[in-house]
Every structure is written in structure tokens, then in C-alpha cells.
Scaffold this motif. Sequence first.
Motif, PDB file in Angstrom:
ATOM      1  N   GLU A  86       5.094 -11.562  -4.125  1.00  0.00           N
ATOM      2  CA  GLU A  86       4.998 -10.322  -3.347  1.00  0.00           C
ATOM      3  C   GLU A  86       3.930  -9.393  -3.913  1.00  0.00           C
ATOM      4  O   GLU A  86       3.165  -8.784  -3.161  1.00  0.00           O
ATOM      5  CB  GLU A  86       6.357  -9.626  -3.281  1.00  0.00           C
ATOM      6  CG  GLU A  86       7.341 -10.358  -2.391  1.00  0.00           C
ATOM      7  CD  GLU A  86       8.750  -9.778  -2.418  1.00  0.00           C
ATOM      8  OE1 GLU A  86       8.979  -8.756  -3.115  1.00  0.00           O
ATOM      9  OE2 GLU A  86       9.634 -10.356  -1.760  1.00  0.00           O
ATOM     10  N   GLN A 106       0.479  -8.200  -2.039  1.00  0.00           N
ATOM     11  CA  GLN A 106       0.152  -6.767  -1.927  1.00  0.00           C
ATOM     12  C   GLN A 106      -1.243  -6.480  -2.474  1.00  0.00           C
ATOM     13  O   GLN A 106      -2.036  -5.785  -1.844  1.00  0.00           O
ATOM     14  CB  GLN A 106       1.206  -5.922  -2.654  1.00  0.00           C
ATOM     15  CG  GLN A 106       1.024  -4.431  -2.476  1.00  0.00           C
ATOM     16  CD  GLN A 106       1.159  -3.991  -1.016  1.00  0.00           C
ATOM     17  OE1 GLN A 106       1.970  -4.510  -0.273  1.00  0.00           O
ATOM     18  NE2 GLN A 106       0.332  -3.052  -0.608  1.00  0.00           N
ATOM     19  N   GLU A 159      -4.517  -5.216  -0.126  1.00  0.00           N
ATOM     20  CA  GLU A 159      -5.245  -3.978  -0.435  1.00  0.00           C
ATOM     21  C   GLU A 159      -6.721  -4.259  -0.707  1.00  0.00           C
ATOM     22  O   GLU A 159      -7.594  -3.529  -0.236  1.00  0.00           O
ATOM     23  CB  GLU A 159      -4.608  -3.273  -1.632  1.00  0.00           C
ATOM     24  CG  GLU A 159      -3.242  -2.703  -1.322  1.00  0.00           C
ATOM     25  CD  GLU A 159      -2.497  -2.209  -2.569  1.00  0.00           C
ATOM     26  OE1 GLU A 159      -3.087  -2.184  -3.673  1.00  0.00           O
ATOM     27  OE2 GLU A 159      -1.311  -1.853  -2.425  1.00  0.00           O
TER      28      GLU A 159
END
Length: 119
Positions: free
Chosen positions: A30, A34, A38
Motif C-alpha cells: 500500500e 501511494q 504521487e
Amino acid sequence: CNSRFRWRRLPQFFNYPPYFTLQPVRDTHEKQIQLGKELILDYCKSQKIFLIGVEEDFPLFSNSAIDRSLSHEAKKTFLSAIVGEGRAEWLDKGHRKCLILWHRIQDWADIILQFVSHM
């Protein structure tokens, strides 16, 4: 560091070989997704890139300095996560081309409405 990255310094994790392999541990996976989301969104916005082809050469899909590249599955995982947030759309059923939106459709609508109302 690749000359195309003058927009800013690449984050440290981009030089970390495990970043280029989908991690099996859920929390690590996870966090990896992420960070990837980004990075892709920041890069696309700063370079005014709207389209990413999964099978095309995209600068953030590999790092020649450490001889690592994302697998086809990893590329689709990162892009699918962006699509899942409403910040991108697949342009084909085979999920080979992805339209990057920078903002969610609703955010764009709010931006445009605010602009028009201040005219």
C-alpha cells in the motif's frame, strides 16, 4: 539522475530496487502504491503529460542507474490505483493507455465554476 527530471529531485525510494517489484506484504504494498501514485501525478502535472502508455517508454517506469524496471503488472497496478481515485481514466478496454487528469472530474468542475463565477 536523468536530465528529464529537472522538475525536481527524484525521491530516494526511486533508487531503491524493491520499489520496482510489487511488494507482497500488504502495508508495504500500500505504501509503495501511494508513493508511485504521487510520483506519477506530480511528474505528469509538472511536465504537462496527459497520456501514459503502459507499453511505452515512460521515464518513471525504469531507473537505468540501478538497472530496474517496473513489470507490466506493476505499471498497471500503479495506474489502476490512480484511476481508482478518479485522477485518471483508461482509454481502452485492454488498459494499455491511461489519460491522466491531475484533478478528479469533480475538482475540475469546481475549478471551472469558480473561474467562471469570478469573471
